[in-house]
Design an enzyme around this catalytic site. Sequence first.
Site, PDB file in Angstrom:
ATOM      1  N   TYR A  49     -34.833 -40.871  -4.922  1.00 20.37           N
ATOM      2  CA  TYR A  49     -36.096 -40.837  -4.188  1.00 20.37           C
ATOM      3  C   TYR A  49     -35.944 -41.737  -2.960  1.00 20.37           C
ATOM      4  O   TYR A  49     -35.586 -42.907  -3.085  1.00 20.37           O
ATOM      5  CB  TYR A  49     -37.253 -41.351  -5.058  1.00 20.37           C
ATOM      6  CG  TYR A  49     -37.199 -40.876  -6.495  1.00 20.37           C
ATOM      7  CD1 TYR A  49     -37.546 -39.567  -6.829  1.00 20.37           C
ATOM      8  CD2 TYR A  49     -36.768 -41.729  -7.518  1.00 20.37           C
ATOM      9  CE1 TYR A  49     -37.490 -39.130  -8.144  1.00 20.37           C
ATOM     10  CE2 TYR A  49     -36.708 -41.297  -8.834  1.00 20.37           C
ATOM     11  CZ  TYR A  49     -37.069 -39.999  -9.147  1.00 20.37           C
ATOM     12  OH  TYR A  49     -37.006 -39.564 -10.449  1.00 20.37           O
ATOM     13  N   ARG A  50     -36.215 -41.189  -1.800  1.00 19.77           N
ATOM     14  CA  ARG A  50     -36.047 -41.972  -0.574  1.00 19.77           C
ATOM     15  C   ARG A  50     -36.922 -43.226  -0.625  1.00 19.77           C
ATOM     16  O   ARG A  50     -37.979 -43.243  -1.273  1.00 19.77           O
ATOM     17  CB  ARG A  50     -36.402 -41.123   0.641  1.00 19.77           C
ATOM     18  CG  ARG A  50     -37.906 -40.899   0.801  1.00 19.77           C
ATOM     19  CD  ARG A  50     -38.218 -39.976   1.951  1.00 19.77           C
ATOM     20  NE  ARG A  50     -39.627 -40.006   2.272  1.00 19.77           N
ATOM     21  CZ  ARG A  50     -40.354 -38.921   2.509  1.00 19.77           C
ATOM     22  NH1 ARG A  50     -39.816 -37.720   2.443  1.00 19.77           N
ATOM     23  NH2 ARG A  50     -41.642 -39.044   2.833  1.00 19.77           N
TER      24      ARG A  50
ATOM     25  N   ASP B 186     -37.195 -34.538   7.012  1.00 22.29           N
ATOM     26  CA  ASP B 186     -36.762 -34.191   5.666  1.00 22.29           C
ATOM     27  C   ASP B 186     -35.812 -33.003   5.630  1.00 22.29           C
ATOM     28  O   ASP B 186     -35.541 -32.354   6.643  1.00 22.29           O
ATOM     29  CB  ASP B 186     -37.985 -33.898   4.794  1.00 22.29           C
ATOM     30  CG  ASP B 186     -37.901 -34.605   3.456  1.00 22.29           C
ATOM     31  OD1 ASP B 186     -36.826 -34.578   2.843  1.00 22.29           O
ATOM     32  OD2 ASP B 186     -38.912 -35.203   3.036  1.00 22.29           O
TER      33      ASP B 186
ATOM     34  N   GLU C 216     -28.434 -39.155 -17.304  1.00 21.44           N
ATOM     35  CA  GLU C 216     -27.638 -38.923 -16.089  1.00 21.44           C
ATOM     36  C   GLU C 216     -26.313 -39.668 -16.116  1.00 21.44           C
ATOM     37  O   GLU C 216     -25.298 -39.165 -15.608  1.00 21.44           O
ATOM     38  CB  GLU C 216     -28.436 -39.325 -14.849  1.00 21.44           C
ATOM     39  CG  GLU C 216     -29.544 -38.371 -14.451  1.00 21.44           C
ATOM     40  CD  GLU C 216     -30.821 -38.549 -15.246  1.00 21.44           C
ATOM     41  OE1 GLU C 216     -31.764 -37.764 -15.065  1.00 21.44           O
ATOM     42  OE2 GLU C 216     -30.882 -39.501 -16.073  1.00 21.44           O
TER      43      GLU C 216
ATOM     44  N   TRP D 188     -41.976 -41.352  -4.983  1.00 22.47           N
ATOM     45  CA  TRP D 188     -42.072 -40.616  -6.239  1.00 22.47           C
ATOM     46  C   TRP D 188     -43.077 -39.483  -6.060  1.00 22.47           C
ATOM     47  O   TRP D 188     -44.295 -39.709  -6.014  1.00 22.47           O
ATOM     48  CB  TRP D 188     -42.534 -41.547  -7.359  1.00 22.47           C
ATOM     49  CG  TRP D 188     -41.419 -42.349  -7.950  1.00 22.47           C
ATOM     50  CD1 TRP D 188     -40.102 -42.021  -7.973  1.00 22.47           C
ATOM     51  CD2 TRP D 188     -41.530 -43.617  -8.598  1.00 22.47           C
ATOM     52  NE1 TRP D 188     -39.368 -42.987  -8.603  1.00 22.47           N
ATOM     53  CE2 TRP D 188     -40.217 -43.979  -9.003  1.00 22.47           C
ATOM     54  CE3 TRP D 188     -42.585 -44.471  -8.893  1.00 22.47           C
ATOM     55  CZ2 TRP D 188     -39.942 -45.176  -9.672  1.00 22.47           C
ATOM     56  CZ3 TRP D 188     -42.318 -45.648  -9.560  1.00 22.47           C
ATOM     57  CH2 TRP D 188     -41.022 -46.003  -9.947  1.00 22.47           C
TER      58      TRP D 188
ATOM     59  N   ASN E 182     -33.794 -42.804 -17.097  1.00 24.13           N
ATOM     60  CA  ASN E 182     -33.727 -41.726 -16.113  1.00 24.13           C
ATOM     61  C   ASN E 182     -33.164 -42.303 -14.822  1.00 24.13           C
ATOM     62  O   ASN E 182     -33.456 -43.436 -14.433  1.00 24.13           O
ATOM     63  CB  ASN E 182     -35.108 -41.132 -15.833  1.00 24.13           C
ATOM     64  CG  ASN E 182     -35.032 -39.984 -14.836  1.00 24.13           C
ATOM     65  OD1 ASN E 182     -34.602 -38.884 -15.172  1.00 24.13           O
ATOM     66  ND2 ASN E 182     -35.426 -40.241 -13.595  1.00 24.13           N
TER      67      ASN E 182
END
Length: 442
Positions: free
Chosen positions: A123-124, A242, A193, A137, A119
């Site tokens: 994610y920052r 964000d 992906e 996560w 996968n």
Amino acid sequence: SVRYEHPIAINTMGSRKRMSMALSCDDFEEHAERIAKLLPPPVPKSAKDALKFAVDAFKEVKDAIPRTVRDAPCQEVVMQGDEIDLRKLPILTCWPEDGGPFITLPLVFTYDPNTGKRNVGMYRMQLYDRNTCGMHWQMHKTGMRHMEDSANSPRPSGGEGSGVRGMQVAVALGGDPAYTFSAISPLPPGLDEMAFAGFLRRKSAALVQCKTIDMKVPADAEIVLEGYVDPAERRLEGPFGDHTGYYSLAGEFPVFHCTCVTMRQGAIYPATIVGRAPMEDGWMGKAVERIFMPMVRLTVPEIVDINLPVEACFHNVAFVSIKKKYPGHAYKVMNAIWGLGGLAFTKFVFVFDSDVDVQDVGQVLFRLGANCDPARDALHSRGPVDQLDHASLSEGFGGKIGFDCTHKWPGENGFSREYPKLIEMSPEVKAKIDGMWGKLGW
């Protein structure tokens, strides 16, 4: 001021044209058309038809399978141990009250410990010190599932002598922008992906084996961070300005330990800044909306179009037009949307007739006001919402509401009156005016 060795590439996908160029096409709607031709496979009328579809489909997907290479630009420079210092990268502190610098375009590679499937998510990552970062996560994300399953897996993630404990994780920065788009895409479970990236760019992704962990990453990445996440470890991460337009609050999240850094000679550091819409990620999200429409229609074929407004952060509001076939059809569509992957987080769903252009907010507001009675046409529900939604009942769980903005049918939901017709000029008058318009001297 601090001077960094690496230049920054930012806002590279900040317009429709740039987003399309990033996906190797003139306009990203082209990819939606490619997917639509593959879904669903038609029932062949003859062997010749079956062969033609198979050949056409093969041409579209032949580049989807990633290939492995031995030598890679992303490994021209290799740093381990005391050589590692992530503080030398130009990692941005985006907003005044951010908890620190954040990596904002990381491609985070993990493997399902049960199936071995790869996968790639985005994610920052908050920079803590020279070799550790926060790993954001969220509870609904695949990376979190892999970490939780890894904690219960009898198979160790780290290799003997690798210096890796816990679950192996690789973070790629840069490379073909199709990788970045694939990482944010709501792909069906099990679809790789990197395979999707190959489909988008019509060229298979070249992957190279990492130096210290059993994982493959894009060979053309600019920078790669190799390391691990300990499922039992948490550290305060955030706040962070964000994509919601608000600061997401600080919370306890997993920690990424970097054990090796590889990069190109003269590597360029990729970044984005998110915040109150519209920002660069708005065009990334709009491309997702358009490209994945065929997959949505595969499950809910009555949908004509969907508009996920950028200003509503995509997952907050959906305007949907449908081919209405029976009383209550709008409610069926609302419930279907709340069961579809990333669309499951949608808080407000407005359903319209097929003649409404849901991309036109003027039409949307006109029909909403004209056809919706809040007491009769609203459907309340509850379910998972984005973990960053600060207005929800609780973290990751909250209320949802759908509105039936379609013309009501006789007897539908208690409607007993005749429904009026929409005002439309006759075709004859339209044709007459069109014919004389050029002579009016405007």
